[in-house]
Enzyme design. Sequence first.
Site, PDB file in Angstrom:
ATOM      1  N   PHE A  58      32.483  44.852  36.667  1.00 17.18           N
ATOM      2  CA  PHE A  58      31.028  45.333  37.495  1.00 17.18           C
ATOM      3  C   PHE A  58      31.692  45.338  38.983  1.00 17.18           C
ATOM      4  O   PHE A  58      32.545  44.994  39.499  1.00 17.18           O
ATOM      5  CB  PHE A  58      30.077  44.239  37.563  1.00 17.18           C
ATOM      6  N   ILE A  71      39.835  37.417  38.163  1.00 15.40           N
ATOM      7  CA  ILE A  71      39.756  37.065  36.803  1.00 15.40           C
ATOM      8  C   ILE A  71      40.051  38.320  35.994  1.00 15.40           C
ATOM      9  O   ILE A  71      40.709  38.712  35.075  1.00 15.40           O
ATOM     10  CB  ILE A  71      38.853  36.134  36.268  1.00 15.40           C
ATOM     11  N   ASP A 101      35.282  35.273  46.123  1.00 15.83           N
ATOM     12  CA  ASP A 101      36.781  35.958  46.513  1.00 15.83           C
ATOM     13  C   ASP A 101      37.735  34.930  47.212  1.00 15.83           C
ATOM     14  O   ASP A 101      38.587  34.996  46.967  1.00 15.83           O
ATOM     15  CB  ASP A 101      36.577  37.234  47.442  1.00 15.83           C
ATOM     16  N   LYS A 107      41.940  47.195  39.565  1.00 13.93           N
ATOM     17  CA  LYS A 107      42.031  46.055  38.589  1.00 13.93           C
ATOM     18  C   LYS A 107      42.510  46.315  37.415  1.00 13.93           C
ATOM     19  O   LYS A 107      42.849  45.440  36.457  1.00 13.93           O
ATOM     20  CB  LYS A 107      40.593  45.736  38.465  1.00 13.93           C
ATOM     21  N   ASN A 109      26.689  32.438  46.048  1.00 13.63           N
ATOM     22  CA  ASN A 109      26.052  33.762  46.639  1.00 13.63           C
ATOM     23  C   ASN A 109      24.701  34.050  45.682  1.00 13.63           C
ATOM     24  O   ASN A 109      24.410  32.989  44.844  1.00 13.63           O
ATOM     25  CB  ASN A 109      27.121  34.812  45.999  1.00 13.63           C
ATOM     26  N   LYS A 162      33.597  14.221  53.177  1.00 16.64           N
ATOM     27  CA  LYS A 162      32.599  15.024  53.839  1.00 16.64           C
ATOM     28  C   LYS A 162      32.935  15.278  55.283  1.00 16.64           C
ATOM     29  O   LYS A 162      33.391  14.210  55.798  1.00 16.64           O
ATOM     30  CB  LYS A 162      31.231  14.092  53.937  1.00 16.64           C
ATOM     31  N   PRO A 182      41.771  33.538  42.450  1.00 18.12           N
ATOM     32  CA  PRO A 182      42.480  34.336  41.679  1.00 18.12           C
ATOM     33  C   PRO A 182      41.354  35.761  41.003  1.00 18.12           C
ATOM     34  O   PRO A 182      40.312  35.115  41.193  1.00 18.12           O
ATOM     35  CB  PRO A 182      42.557  33.586  40.381  1.00 18.12           C
TER      36      PRO A 182
HETATM   37  O1  C5P Z   1      36.399  42.631  43.766  1.00 22.48           O
HETATM   38  P1  C5P Z   1      35.093  42.693  43.274  1.00 22.48           P
HETATM   39  O2  C5P Z   1      34.506  41.186  43.350  1.00 22.48           O
HETATM   40  O3  C5P Z   1      34.041  43.562  43.893  1.00 22.48           O
HETATM   41  O4  C5P Z   1      35.122  43.031  41.702  1.00 22.48           O
HETATM   42  C1  C5P Z   1      33.933  42.724  40.838  1.00 22.48           C
HETATM   43  C2  C5P Z   1      34.386  42.680  39.669  1.00 22.48           C
HETATM   44  O5  C5P Z   1      35.454  41.634  39.447  1.00 22.48           O
HETATM   45  C3  C5P Z   1      33.303  41.941  38.779  1.00 22.48           C
HETATM   46  O6  C5P Z   1      33.291  42.283  37.208  1.00 22.48           O
HETATM   47  C4  C5P Z   1      33.626  40.595  38.563  1.00 22.48           C
HETATM   48  O7  C5P Z   1      32.981  39.773  37.650  1.00 22.48           O
HETATM   49  C5  C5P Z   1      35.080  40.544  38.770  1.00 22.48           C
HETATM   50  N1  C5P Z   1      35.788  39.448  39.712  1.00 22.48           N
HETATM   51  C6  C5P Z   1      36.676  38.530  39.128  1.00 22.48           C
HETATM   52  N2  C5P Z   1      37.172  37.681  39.686  1.00 22.48           N
HETATM   53  C7  C5P Z   1      37.304  37.478  40.976  1.00 22.48           C
HETATM   54  C8  C5P Z   1      36.453  38.449  41.713  1.00 22.48           C
HETATM   55  C9  C5P Z   1      35.747  39.532  40.966  1.00 22.48           C
HETATM   56  O8  C5P Z   1      36.741  38.610  37.569  1.00 22.48           O
HETATM   57  N3  C5P Z   1      37.969  36.801  41.536  1.00 22.48           N
END
Ligand code: C5P
Length: 398
Positions: free
Chosen positions: A324, A306, A276, A342, A208, A286, A304
């Site tokens: 965030f 985090i 995600d 969350k 990204n 490959k 997962p």
């Molecule tokens: O669900 P979303 O990706 O919008 O959530 C953003 C927040 O969740 C950010 O703080 C990002 O660092 C955290 N996050 C995470 N693990 C993921 C997806 C998002 O820690 N797999």
Amino acid sequence: MLAGKRILLIIGGGIAAFKSLDLIRRLRERGATVTPVLTRAAEEFVTPLSTSALAAEKVYRDLFDLTDESEMGHIELSRAADLVVVAPATADLMAKMAHGHANDLASTVLMATDKRVLIAPAMNVRMWEHAATQRNLATLLGDGVLVAGPNKGDMACGEYGPGRMAEPLEIVTAIEAAMMDGPLKGRHVLVTSGPTHEPIDPVRYIANRSSGAQGTAIARALTALGAQVTFVTGPASIPAPAGVSVIRVQTARQMLEAVQGALPADAAVFAAAVADWRMAEDQPRKIKKDGSGKVPTLKFAENPDILATVSQMKKGRPALVVGFAAETDDVIAHATAKRARKGCDWIVANDVSPETGIMGGSENAVTVISAQGADEWPRMGKDQVAARLAAKIAGALA
Ligand code: C5P
């Protein structure tokens, strides 16, 4: 902040050594005392006389100099300082430090010191990127050595890239951060930053546009307030800040593992843009185009979360968990729902619609959502957002 502080400055043998003379001046302007140690190679670049004149101190050069030993032994020299700074830290000095060599005054002092050590690496870009230097860097970071720079740019040898020594004022800032008795002194804060890369096959990946700028600025601001920061970063496009313990990862699953391994922490800030989804299955080979015009279908599995995992820990959850939310519409509503889903304490929400120029840019406009509601901050530089957030974290942990 530096008034009355004592800095032992080890000057290594590189062309950047001339900048260390300016560093001495900058440190003295701020009230610090600088005791210089020159390596043999450093003397090819700067003279003991100019170094000593600028420092207004004796210059130490030789391990076996009996006069030096009678006045101040190398052990005492290494401990009399509040901080040991190595600038420039050449590839050779870094290698010596990483491997525990003690065959001249500089390396012996570095082995004998009981104080924190900050290095400002400077070398040719290839030497910096060489696997051996990167291995040594990882070892030194693991040993708790603080690192300022190097910067990217034109080099004296005519090449371009990372390897230029940080500018004297940048080193001063890193020294000030290392000396800080800030409100977060004694606190451990975990920061995730940057994108993740999820492999499609051994040569392709899903990524990204996160540059890591906001997470890096937050880690720097927390360090400036005295926190001990563990910085878990995906492959970001900007360098990690000085003075933090860096753990580099590629994927979301590696990031989770690194985060869990770095706990306990007083606070955790999840600024990484974590993918995600990853590929449902590992693809060891490959994926080939077979000429038939058939296109592959990618099957995803969920990564997962985090932030949610740490927020919902039953035991050992950091006292403050900050997430965030990068949104493109209904920012506050989505971010408020995200905070509840969350289970984190605060969500720093921002609008990353392309027209805002925030993703990858130098500014941010955030709203901090907590149990108390939404607090909208004006648009400002990412460094300022970071400083304000770090101060808010310090307030919450006080
Ligand atoms: O669900 P979303 O990706 O919008 O959530 C953003 C927040 O969740 C950010 O703080 C990002 O660092 C955290 N996050 C995470 N693990 C993921 C997806 C998002 O820690 N797999």
